[in-house]
Design a protein around this motif. Structure first.
Motif, PDB file in Angstrom:
ATOM      1  N   ILE A   8       9.876  16.326  18.435  1.00 30.42           N
ATOM      2  CA  ILE A   8       8.691  15.515  18.698  1.00 30.42           C
ATOM      3  C   ILE A   8       7.611  16.386  19.331  1.00 30.42           C
ATOM      4  O   ILE A   8       7.860  17.074  20.323  1.00 30.42           O
ATOM      5  N   HIS A  10       4.045  16.735  21.276  1.00 28.20           N
ATOM      6  CA  HIS A  10       3.206  16.046  22.251  1.00 28.20           C
ATOM      7  C   HIS A  10       2.011  16.915  22.629  1.00 28.20           C
ATOM      8  O   HIS A  10       2.032  18.125  22.430  1.00 28.20           O
ATOM      9  N   CYS A  62      10.083  10.598  25.016  1.00 28.63           N
ATOM     10  CA  CYS A  62       9.865   9.632  23.943  1.00 28.63           C
ATOM     11  C   CYS A  62      10.799   8.451  24.169  1.00 28.63           C
ATOM     12  O   CYS A  62      11.925   8.418  23.661  1.00 28.63           O
ATOM     13  N   GLY A  71      11.584  17.995  22.705  1.00 32.11           N
ATOM     14  CA  GLY A  71      10.168  17.746  22.972  1.00 32.11           C
ATOM     15  C   GLY A  71       9.389  19.031  23.112  1.00 32.11           C
ATOM     16  O   GLY A  71       9.737  19.889  23.918  1.00 32.11           O
ATOM     17  N   HIS A 116       4.394  12.301  18.558  1.00 26.52           N
ATOM     18  CA  HIS A 116       4.742  11.281  19.539  1.00 26.52           C
ATOM     19  C   HIS A 116       4.134   9.940  19.139  1.00 26.52           C
ATOM     20  O   HIS A 116       4.744   8.879  19.310  1.00 26.52           O
TER      21      HIS A 116
END
Length: 134
Positions: A8, A10, A62, A71, A116
């Protein structure tokens, strides 16, 4: 090693051009009640990749999906006033993030990259990571 199926991406939701590091984010997250920084990697303005939470540990980035995620967070994501979402990645960040994502996909075959914003009602990471890192 825990099962990883998603990476993910971000943004730190920090103003364009203002550099921060893992220690800063760790402090912010601890102030919010986290045990430590929630992200596994942070990409600074100069392209330096800093390690956050160890990959062996579940992240905190998340909600409801952390168990099988890694992440990655880049510094930036807001305009210079810090008010509006904006893809503020420097060329150094773009290169470093591409290399990091490629490495993570090699280490975790089958893992897919998502933004995200695909999991939360946010603009984060202020660009379409799902499309860019397909």
């Amino acid at each position: 090693m825990r099962k990883i199926d998603l990476i993910i991406v971000h943004c730190a939701a920090t103003p364009e051009g203002k550099d921060f590091n893992v220690s800063d984010i760790d402090r912010w997250h601890r102030q919010q009640g986290f045990k430590s920084i929630g992200y596994h990697f942070v990409v600074r303005l100069n392209g330096e990749v800093e390690r956050g939470r160890p990959i062996a540990e579940v992240g905190a980035h998340c909600k409801g999906h952390n168990a099988t995620l890694i992440g990655v967070c880049y510094i930036g994501g807001l305009d210079a006033d810090g008010k509006l979402p904006k893809d503020t990645r420097t060329e150094e960040q773009r290169k470093a993030m591409l290399n990091l994502v490629r490495t993570l996909k090699h280490v975790f075959p089958g893992a897919v990259v998502r933004s995200h914003r695909d999991f939360a009602a946010k603009a984060c990471p202020s660009f379409d990571a799902t499309k860019e890192y397909y």
